[in-house]
Scaffold this motif. Structure first.
Motif, PDB file in Angstrom:
ATOM      1  N   GLU A 229     -47.882 -19.324 -12.837  1.00 20.88           N
ATOM      2  CA  GLU A 229     -46.909 -18.221 -12.808  1.00 20.88           C
ATOM      3  C   GLU A 229     -46.056 -18.111 -14.059  1.00 20.88           C
ATOM      4  N   ILE A 238     -45.378 -23.643 -13.940  1.00 18.70           N
ATOM      5  CA  ILE A 238     -45.065 -23.267 -12.554  1.00 18.70           C
ATOM      6  C   ILE A 238     -46.360 -22.818 -11.888  1.00 18.70           C
ATOM      7  N   ALA A 240     -48.042 -21.514  -8.244  1.00 11.61           N
ATOM      8  CA  ALA A 240     -47.763 -20.984  -6.905  1.00 11.61           C
ATOM      9  C   ALA A 240     -49.010 -21.150  -6.052  1.00 11.61           C
ATOM     10  N   ARG A 245     -44.115 -23.356  -4.378  1.00 13.91           N
ATOM     11  CA  ARG A 245     -44.070 -23.329  -5.855  1.00 13.91           C
ATOM     12  C   ARG A 245     -43.866 -24.745  -6.355  1.00 13.91           C
TER      13      ARG A 245
END
Ligand code: BTN
Length: 259
Positions: A229, A238, A240, A245
Protein backbone atom coordinates in the motif's frame (compact mmCIF):
# COMPACT_ATOMS: atom_id res chain seq x y z
CA UNK A 1 39.05 4.91 -12.84
CA UNK A 2 41.01 7.38 -10.68
CA UNK A 3 40.06 9.63 -7.78
CA UNK A 4 40.97 12.71 -9.89
CA UNK A 5 38.66 11.57 -12.68
CA UNK A 6 35.79 11.13 -10.20
CA UNK A 7 36.42 14.53 -8.59
CA UNK A 8 36.46 16.20 -12.03
CA UNK A 9 32.78 15.21 -12.50
CA UNK A 10 31.61 16.22 -9.00
CA UNK A 11 29.57 19.28 -8.13
CA UNK A 12 28.87 18.35 -4.47
CA UNK A 13 31.45 19.09 -1.82
CA UNK A 14 30.64 17.01 1.27
CA UNK A 15 30.47 13.38 0.16
CA UNK A 16 33.73 12.20 -1.33
CA UNK A 17 35.95 14.85 0.29
CA UNK A 18 38.08 11.84 1.20
CA UNK A 19 38.08 8.89 -1.22
CA UNK A 20 39.96 5.62 -0.62
CA UNK A 21 40.27 3.69 -3.90
CA UNK A 22 41.48 0.09 -3.65
CA UNK A 23 42.49 -2.26 -6.46
CA UNK A 24 41.37 -5.23 -4.29
CA UNK A 25 39.75 -5.38 -0.86
CA UNK A 26 37.54 -7.87 0.99
CA UNK A 27 34.49 -5.59 1.25
CA UNK A 28 34.23 -1.80 1.06
CA UNK A 29 31.51 -1.92 3.76
CA UNK A 30 33.82 -3.83 6.11
CA UNK A 31 36.65 -1.36 5.50
CA UNK A 32 34.32 1.64 5.93
CA UNK A 33 33.12 0.19 9.24
CA UNK A 34 36.68 0.06 10.51
CA UNK A 35 37.11 3.70 9.44
CA UNK A 36 33.96 4.69 11.38
CA UNK A 37 35.22 2.90 14.49
CA UNK A 38 38.32 5.03 14.37
CA UNK A 39 36.35 8.26 13.83
CA UNK A 40 36.31 8.78 10.02
CA UNK A 41 34.55 11.95 8.97
CA UNK A 42 31.17 12.09 7.28
CA UNK A 43 31.33 11.69 3.53
CA UNK A 44 34.38 9.42 3.41
CA UNK A 45 34.02 7.09 0.42
CA UNK A 46 35.65 3.67 -0.04
CA UNK A 47 35.76 2.26 -3.56
CA UNK A 48 37.12 -1.10 -4.78
CA UNK A 49 37.86 -2.29 -8.31
CA UNK A 50 37.43 -5.83 -6.92
CA UNK A 51 35.95 -7.16 -3.66
CA UNK A 52 36.98 -10.64 -2.56
CA UNK A 53 34.18 -10.91 0.02
CA UNK A 54 31.49 -8.48 -1.20
CA UNK A 55 28.40 -8.78 0.99
CA UNK A 56 24.72 -8.46 0.13
CA UNK A 57 21.60 -8.29 2.29
CA UNK A 58 20.47 -11.38 4.23
CA UNK A 59 24.05 -12.73 4.43
CA UNK A 60 24.27 -13.16 0.67
CA UNK A 61 27.38 -12.62 -1.43
CA UNK A 62 27.73 -9.78 -3.92
CA UNK A 63 29.53 -10.77 -7.14
CA UNK A 64 31.12 -8.14 -9.31
CA UNK A 65 33.84 -8.56 -11.95
CA UNK A 66 37.03 -6.56 -11.52
CA UNK A 67 37.13 -3.11 -13.09
CA UNK A 68 33.73 -3.22 -14.78
CA UNK A 69 31.26 -2.05 -12.14
CA UNK A 70 30.88 0.20 -9.10
CA UNK A 71 31.33 -1.26 -5.62
CA UNK A 72 31.64 1.45 -2.99
CA UNK A 73 30.59 2.57 0.49
CA UNK A 74 29.79 5.99 1.88
CA UNK A 75 30.27 6.92 5.55
CA UNK A 76 27.41 9.00 6.96
CA UNK A 77 27.10 10.36 10.47
CA UNK A 78 23.47 11.37 10.84
CA UNK A 79 22.60 13.20 14.03
CA UNK A 80 18.90 12.38 13.66
CA UNK A 81 17.38 9.71 15.93
CA UNK A 82 17.17 5.99 15.09
CA UNK A 83 13.45 6.31 14.06
CA UNK A 84 14.22 7.52 10.54
CA UNK A 85 17.40 5.49 9.91
CA UNK A 86 15.44 3.06 7.72
CA UNK A 87 14.97 5.87 5.22
CA UNK A 88 18.67 6.16 4.45
CA UNK A 89 18.91 3.10 2.16
CA UNK A 90 15.74 4.29 0.40
CA UNK A 91 17.30 7.73 -0.03
CA UNK A 92 20.39 6.07 -1.48
CA UNK A 93 18.15 4.10 -3.86
CA UNK A 94 16.58 7.33 -5.09
CA UNK A 95 20.05 8.84 -5.60
CA UNK A 96 21.17 5.85 -7.67
CA UNK A 97 17.92 5.76 -9.69
CA UNK A 98 18.17 9.49 -10.47
CA UNK A 99 21.83 9.21 -11.47
CA UNK A 100 21.18 6.19 -13.72
CA UNK A 101 18.24 7.94 -15.36
CA UNK A 102 20.28 11.12 -15.90
CA UNK A 103 23.18 9.29 -17.51
CA UNK A 104 21.48 6.50 -19.48
CA UNK A 105 18.05 7.97 -20.19
CA UNK A 106 16.52 4.69 -18.95
CA UNK A 107 14.06 5.04 -16.07
CA UNK A 108 14.84 2.41 -13.41
CA UNK A 109 12.40 1.19 -10.79
CA UNK A 110 12.97 0.96 -7.04
CA UNK A 111 12.01 -2.34 -5.46
CA UNK A 112 11.56 -2.26 -1.70
CA UNK A 113 13.68 -2.24 0.33
CA UNK A 114 16.60 -1.18 -1.83
CA UNK A 115 17.05 -2.84 -5.20
CA UNK A 116 17.17 -0.89 -8.43
CA UNK A 117 15.79 -2.69 -11.48
CA UNK A 118 15.71 -2.03 -15.20
CA UNK A 119 13.49 -4.19 -17.41
CA UNK A 120 12.57 -6.14 -14.25
CA UNK A 121 16.18 -7.18 -13.59
CA UNK A 122 18.44 -5.99 -10.81
CA UNK A 123 21.26 -3.61 -11.72
CA UNK A 124 21.99 -2.27 -8.23
CA UNK A 125 21.83 -3.44 -4.62
CA UNK A 126 22.35 -1.42 -1.45
CA UNK A 127 23.54 -2.70 1.92
CA UNK A 128 23.22 -0.22 4.76
CA UNK A 129 24.87 -0.97 8.11
CA UNK A 130 24.76 1.04 11.36
CA UNK A 131 27.34 1.13 14.12
CA UNK A 132 28.78 3.43 16.75
CA UNK A 133 32.37 4.57 17.08
CA UNK A 134 34.53 4.34 20.19
CA UNK A 135 33.00 7.58 21.50
CA UNK A 136 29.50 6.16 21.04
CA UNK A 137 28.74 8.45 18.05
CA UNK A 138 26.49 6.79 15.45
CA UNK A 139 27.64 6.05 11.94
CA UNK A 140 25.91 4.53 8.94
CA UNK A 141 27.67 2.82 6.06
CA UNK A 142 25.73 2.90 2.81
CA UNK A 143 27.23 0.24 0.53
CA UNK A 144 26.26 0.43 -3.14
CA UNK A 145 26.93 -2.12 -5.87
CA UNK A 146 25.98 -1.12 -9.45
CA UNK A 147 26.38 -3.49 -12.39
CA UNK A 148 27.72 -1.05 -14.96
CA UNK A 149 29.68 -2.67 -17.79
CA UNK A 150 29.53 -6.39 -16.87
CA UNK A 151 28.11 -8.57 -19.66
CA UNK A 152 28.01 -12.04 -18.12
CA UNK A 153 26.70 -13.11 -14.73
CA UNK A 154 27.06 -16.38 -12.79
CA UNK A 155 24.31 -18.92 -13.59
CA UNK A 156 22.67 -18.50 -10.17
CA UNK A 157 21.77 -14.85 -10.88
CA UNK A 158 21.92 -14.84 -14.69
CA UNK A 159 18.13 -14.67 -15.08
CA UNK A 160 17.60 -11.87 -12.52
CA UNK A 161 20.65 -9.61 -12.93
CA UNK A 162 21.45 -7.02 -15.55
CA UNK A 163 23.90 -4.18 -16.15
CA UNK A 164 23.63 -0.71 -17.60
CA UNK A 165 25.65 -1.89 -20.61
CA UNK A 166 23.20 -4.72 -21.25
CA UNK A 167 20.23 -2.35 -20.91
CA UNK A 168 21.54 0.48 -23.07
CA UNK A 169 23.92 -1.24 -25.48
CA UNK A 170 26.69 1.20 -24.57
CA UNK A 171 29.50 1.23 -22.11
CA UNK A 172 29.14 3.78 -19.31
CA UNK A 173 31.95 5.91 -17.85
CA UNK A 174 32.09 4.71 -14.23
CA UNK A 175 33.71 7.87 -12.85
CA UNK A 176 30.86 9.96 -14.24
CA UNK A 177 28.23 7.62 -12.78
CA UNK A 178 29.72 7.46 -9.27
CA UNK A 179 30.13 11.26 -9.28
CA UNK A 180 26.45 11.64 -10.22
CA UNK A 181 25.38 9.16 -7.51
CA UNK A 182 27.40 11.04 -4.87
CA UNK A 183 25.95 14.37 -6.02
CA UNK A 184 22.36 13.04 -5.88
CA UNK A 185 23.04 11.38 -2.50
CA UNK A 186 24.47 14.60 -1.09
CA UNK A 187 21.33 16.42 -2.17
CA UNK A 188 18.85 13.90 -0.74
CA UNK A 189 20.89 13.40 2.44
CA UNK A 190 20.56 17.15 3.10
CA UNK A 191 16.77 16.66 2.92
CA UNK A 192 17.06 13.71 5.33
CA UNK A 193 19.04 15.82 7.80
CA UNK A 194 16.49 18.64 7.62
CA UNK A 195 13.87 16.10 8.73
CA UNK A 196 11.58 16.55 5.71
CA UNK A 197 11.46 12.81 5.32
CA UNK A 198 8.10 12.78 3.50
CA UNK A 199 9.98 14.30 0.51
CA UNK A 200 12.26 11.23 0.46
CA UNK A 201 9.30 8.88 0.52
CA UNK A 202 7.63 10.84 -2.30
CA UNK A 203 10.79 10.65 -4.42
CA UNK A 204 11.15 6.91 -3.76
CA UNK A 205 7.49 6.27 -4.61
CA UNK A 206 7.98 8.08 -7.92
CA UNK A 207 10.33 5.22 -8.93
CA UNK A 208 8.40 2.38 -7.27
CA UNK A 209 6.41 0.01 -9.44
CA UNK A 210 5.09 -2.39 -6.79
CA UNK A 211 2.66 -0.14 -4.92
CA UNK A 212 -0.90 -1.40 -5.35
CA UNK A 213 0.38 -4.86 -6.38
CA UNK A 214 -0.11 -8.18 -4.61
CA UNK A 215 3.19 -9.18 -3.03
CA UNK A 216 4.68 -11.77 -0.71
CA UNK A 217 7.39 -10.54 1.62
CA UNK A 218 9.72 -13.16 3.07
CA UNK A 219 10.69 -11.71 6.45
CA UNK A 220 12.98 -13.11 9.15
CA UNK A 221 9.80 -14.05 11.06
CA UNK A 222 7.92 -15.79 8.19
CA UNK A 223 6.22 -14.65 5.02
CA UNK A 224 3.44 -12.10 4.59
CA UNK A 225 1.16 -11.84 1.55
CA UNK A 226 -1.00 -8.84 0.74
CA UNK A 227 -1.28 -5.67 -1.29
CA UNK A 228 1.67 -3.25 -1.03
CA UNK A 229 0.00 0.00 0.00
CA UNK A 230 2.88 2.38 0.50
CA UNK A 231 5.67 3.27 2.91
CA UNK A 232 5.46 4.12 6.59
CA UNK A 233 7.24 7.31 7.77
CA UNK A 234 10.25 5.21 8.85
CA UNK A 235 10.59 3.46 5.49
CA UNK A 236 8.73 0.22 6.28
CA UNK A 237 6.51 -1.40 3.64
CA UNK A 238 2.78 -1.25 4.43
CA UNK A 239 1.00 -4.48 3.47
CA UNK A 240 -2.78 -4.80 3.52
CA UNK A 241 -4.21 -8.32 3.85
CA UNK A 242 -8.00 -8.18 4.16
CA UNK A 243 -8.81 -5.91 7.09
CA UNK A 244 -5.31 -6.21 8.52
CA UNK A 245 -2.47 -3.77 7.89
CA UNK A 246 1.10 -4.70 8.64
CA UNK A 247 4.36 -2.84 8.34
CA UNK A 248 7.43 -4.88 7.47
CA UNK A 249 10.90 -3.50 8.00
CA UNK A 250 13.09 -6.20 6.48
CA UNK A 251 12.56 -8.89 3.89
CA UNK A 252 12.53 -9.90 0.24
CA UNK A 253 9.56 -9.01 -1.92
CA UNK A 254 8.11 -11.28 -4.60
CA UNK A 255 5.58 -9.67 -6.91
CA UNK A 256 2.61 -11.81 -7.94
CA UNK A 257 2.11 -11.44 -11.65
CA UNK A 258 -1.56 -11.71 -12.74
CA UNK A 259 -2.97 -12.16 -9.21
C1 BTN B 1 22.06 -6.55 -1.94
O1 BTN B 1 21.40 -6.32 -2.95
O2 BTN B 1 21.94 -7.63 -1.31
C2 BTN B 1 23.02 -5.52 -1.46
C3 BTN B 1 24.32 -5.56 -2.21
C4 BTN B 1 25.32 -4.51 -1.75
C5 BTN B 1 26.65 -4.66 -2.41
C6 BTN B 1 27.59 -3.54 -2.08
S1 BTN B 1 29.03 -3.55 -3.10
C7 BTN B 1 29.77 -2.34 -2.10
C8 BTN B 1 29.41 -2.65 -0.66
N1 BTN B 1 30.37 -3.56 -0.07
C9 BTN B 1 29.83 -4.75 0.20
O3 BTN B 1 30.44 -5.72 0.69
N2 BTN B 1 28.53 -4.74 -0.13
C10 BTN B 1 28.10 -3.47 -0.64
Amino acid sequence: MTVEEIQSHRTGTILGRVIHLFETIDSTNTYAKSLVSSGAEEGTVVIAEKQTAGRGRMNREWHSERGLNLTFSVVLRPDTGPETMGLLPLAAGVAVAEAIEGITGRRPSCKWPNDILIDGRKCCGILSESLTDRQGRPGVIVGIGVNVNQENFPDAIGHTATSLLLCTGRSIRRSQLIAAILDRLEDIYAIFRRGTTDRIIERWLAYATMIGELVTVGTPGGSVTGRAEGLSPDGGLIIAAGETRMIVHAGDVTLHINP
